[in-house]
Design an enzyme around this catalytic site. Structure first.
Site, PDB file in Angstrom:
ATOM      1  CE  LYS A  78      -4.831  -0.970   1.448  1.00  0.00           C
ATOM      2  NZ  LYS A  78      -5.602  -0.920   2.592  1.00  0.00           N
TER       3      LYS A  78
ATOM      4  CE  LYS B 264      -5.993  -5.998  -2.307  1.00  0.00           C
ATOM      5  NZ  LYS B 264      -6.942  -6.019  -1.309  1.00  0.00           N
TER       6      LYS B 264
ATOM      7  CE  LYS C 147     -13.817  -1.624   0.539  1.00  0.00           C
ATOM      8  NZ  LYS C 147     -12.406  -1.685   1.468  1.00  0.00           N
TER       9      LYS C 147
HETATM   10  N1  AQP Z   1      -9.230  -8.746  -4.852  1.00  0.00           N
HETATM   11  C1  AQP Z   1      -9.808  -9.282  -4.020  1.00  0.00           C
HETATM   12  N2  AQP Z   1     -10.286 -10.769  -4.090  1.00  0.00           N
HETATM   13  C2  AQP Z   1     -10.808 -11.464  -2.961  1.00  0.00           C
HETATM   14  N3  AQP Z   1     -11.210 -10.747  -2.030  1.00  0.00           N
HETATM   15  C3  AQP Z   1     -10.917  -9.817  -1.656  1.00  0.00           C
HETATM   16  N4  AQP Z   1     -11.018  -8.850  -0.588  1.00  0.00           N
HETATM   17  C4  AQP Z   1     -10.553  -7.436  -0.830  1.00  0.00           C
HETATM   18  N5  AQP Z   1      -9.702  -7.432  -2.103  1.00  0.00           N
HETATM   19  C5  AQP Z   1     -10.082  -8.760  -2.667  1.00  0.00           C
HETATM   20  C6  AQP Z   1     -11.606  -9.207   0.632  1.00  0.00           C
HETATM   21  O1  AQP Z   1     -12.633  -8.397   1.033  1.00  0.00           O
HETATM   22  C7  AQP Z   1     -12.708  -8.123   2.388  1.00  0.00           C
HETATM   23  C8  AQP Z   1     -12.832  -6.641   2.378  1.00  0.00           C
HETATM   24  O2  AQP Z   1     -11.586  -6.106   2.748  1.00  0.00           O
HETATM   25  P1  AQP Z   1     -11.569  -4.569   3.145  1.00  0.00           P
HETATM   26  O3  AQP Z   1     -12.432  -3.442   2.537  1.00  0.00           O
HETATM   27  O4  AQP Z   1     -11.391  -4.354   4.708  1.00  0.00           O
HETATM   28  O5  AQP Z   1     -10.082  -4.291   2.604  1.00  0.00           O
HETATM   29  P2  AQP Z   1      -9.102  -4.668   1.824  1.00  0.00           P
HETATM   30  O6  AQP Z   1      -8.678  -6.303   2.021  1.00  0.00           O
HETATM   31  O7  AQP Z   1      -7.703  -3.884   1.822  1.00  0.00           O
HETATM   32  O8  AQP Z   1      -9.681  -4.699   0.323  1.00  0.00           O
HETATM   33  P3  AQP Z   1      -9.264  -3.256  -0.426  1.00  0.00           P
HETATM   34  O9  AQP Z   1     -10.445  -3.629  -1.684  1.00  0.00           O
HETATM   35  O10 AQP Z   1      -8.117  -3.756  -1.122  1.00  0.00           O
HETATM   36  O11 AQP Z   1      -9.617  -2.248  -0.064  1.00  0.00           O
HETATM   37  P4  AQP Z   1      -8.684  -0.943   0.191  1.00  0.00           P
HETATM   38  O12 AQP Z   1      -8.255  -0.692  -1.423  1.00  0.00           O
HETATM   39  O13 AQP Z   1      -9.516   0.369   0.853  1.00  0.00           O
HETATM   40  O14 AQP Z   1      -7.468  -1.240   1.020  1.00  0.00           O
HETATM   41  C9  AQP Z   1     -11.347  -8.748   3.077  1.00  0.00           C
HETATM   42  O15 AQP Z   1     -12.084  -9.942   3.420  1.00  0.00           O
HETATM   43  C10 AQP Z   1     -10.445  -8.758   1.792  1.00  0.00           C
HETATM   44  O16 AQP Z   1      -9.820 -10.178   1.926  1.00  0.00           O
END
Ligand code: AQP
Length: 329
Positions: A115, A197, A200
């Site tokens: 990140k 991946k 968001k």
């Molecule tokens: N690409 C992915 N494929 C499968 N599962 C995913 N998750 C996130 N990205 C993928 C799972 O969704 C849940 C939400 O997680 P989160 O919102 O707490 O944050 P994250 O894992 O950091 O997801 P993002 O989309 O990458 O968010 P940002 O960009 O805001 O940091 C979790 O169970 C995650 O594993």
């Protein structure tokens, strides 16, 4: 009290929630709530580890509740609550920072490195410490199972290590949790770059499909998704990562088996495949948004109020036990 296993998971209300989080996490929660006692949080204190606009954050917290409900999380079966409304989470995180977590643990976390990239010095301390708050979230509820996407596996491992260390030092205080990761769909990749991946916080929104995207826009994003060299629709993550990713999305949102899809598309080209996938995504979004739009603000308020009350009761009693054990109470 029944002897069902306890399950905890959460999502950050940061940005537009997309199909990756739905496939990797929420879709499995819905099935699991029949079998386990479930606690689902909207982890807003995790969201503020990166810059958020207050007005937008408030909106996204409510949006996430509606997404949980529209996806099929039933507030009569499961606890749905906002993390910041239960102060035991941040209190326990501090205790774990001091008594269980080590610098070496956090220095290993790959999500932090991914990140911040080269901007480590300007990252918030909270972003570095995020996995410890996540350990507190999980351990407060005596959680057995944590259903998450693959990107969160390392963080659940850390929660396990912290729980074991504290149990060794202060007696059996914590249940040692286990991550539950789907065999297929645990890592959905970005539409334009299947090496990354789907996320968001990706500044290019053409890489992902949000659950609340306009349906025509979502279809266009699928049609523009990159494909691999060659013409055949085969599932090969190494050689054909883009098609493998699109097949996974098709199977997960269309309720199909990948081998069956591969058979059905034998002899057909990428164009036909993407057109059909766009329809599958459109139907999924249509059904989802129909449910989402029926949920009122009042319902969201009620769910959060009742969820906070139920979560607080469990979390406070666990926190008191820990405070006694470490000598501050
Ligand atoms: N690409 C992915 N494929 C499968 N599962 C995913 N998750 C996130 N990205 C993928 C799972 O969704 C849940 C939400 O997680 P989160 O919102 O707490 O944050 P994250 O894992 O950091 O997801 P993002 O989309 O990458 O968010 P940002 O960009 O805001 O940091 C979790 O169970 C995650 O594993």
């Amino acid at each position: 009290m029944d002897n069902k296993k306890i399950l905890f998971s959460g999502v950050q209300p940061s940005g537009s929630f997309n199909i990756a989080g739905y496939i990797g996490a929420i879709s499995q929660w819905v099935k699991m709530q029949e079998k386990y006692r479930c606690v689902f949080s909207i982890v807003d204190y995790h969201a503020i580890t990166v810059k958020q606009d207050p007005q937008t954050l408030r909106q996204q917290i409510k949006e996430m509740v509606k997404i949980y409900l529209a996806a099929g999380i039933d507030p009569n079966k499961s606890i749905i609550f906002q993390q910041s409304s239960v102060s035991a989470h941040t209190e326990l995180a501090w205790i774990l920072n001091c008594c269980g977590a080590r610098m070496a643990d956090l220095n290993k976390m790959t999500q932090f490195k991914d990140k911040v990239g080269a901007n480590q010095e300007s990252a918030s301390v909270g972003l570095f410490d995020y996995p410890v708050l996540m350990a507190a979230d999980i351990l407060l509820y005596s959680t057995d199972l944590v259903p998450v996407g693959e990107d969160q596996k390392q963080h659940v491992e850390l929660a396990r290590d912290i729980a074991k260390r504290i149990n060794n030092q202060f007696g059996d205080l914590f249940v040692v949790p286990q991550a539950v990761i789907k065999e297929e769909g645990a890592r959905i990749m970005s539409l334009l770059n299947p090496d990354n991946k789907m996320s968001k916080s990706d500044p290019n929104q053409n890489n992902s499909i949000a659950l609340l995207d306009n349906i025509d826009l979502a279809k266009k994003k699928i049609m523009k998704a990159v494909t691999d060299s060659g013409t055949e629709i085969v599932y090969d993550k190494e050689e054909k990562p883009a098609i493998a990713n699109l097949l996974t999305i098709y199977a997960q949102l269309g309720n199909r088996e990948i081998p069956r899809l591969v058979k059905d598309y034998k002899g057909k080209g990428y164009g036909d495949f993407k057109k059909d996938l766009a329809e599958v995504v459109a139907k999924f979004l249509n059904d989802f948004q129909d449910k989402y739009n029926k949920i009122s603000e009042k319902e969201v308020e009620n769910v959060l109020r009742e969820g906070a009350r139920r979560a607080e009761k469990i979390a406070k009693s666990k926190l008191d036990e820990i405070k006694k054990a470490i000598g501050v109470k």
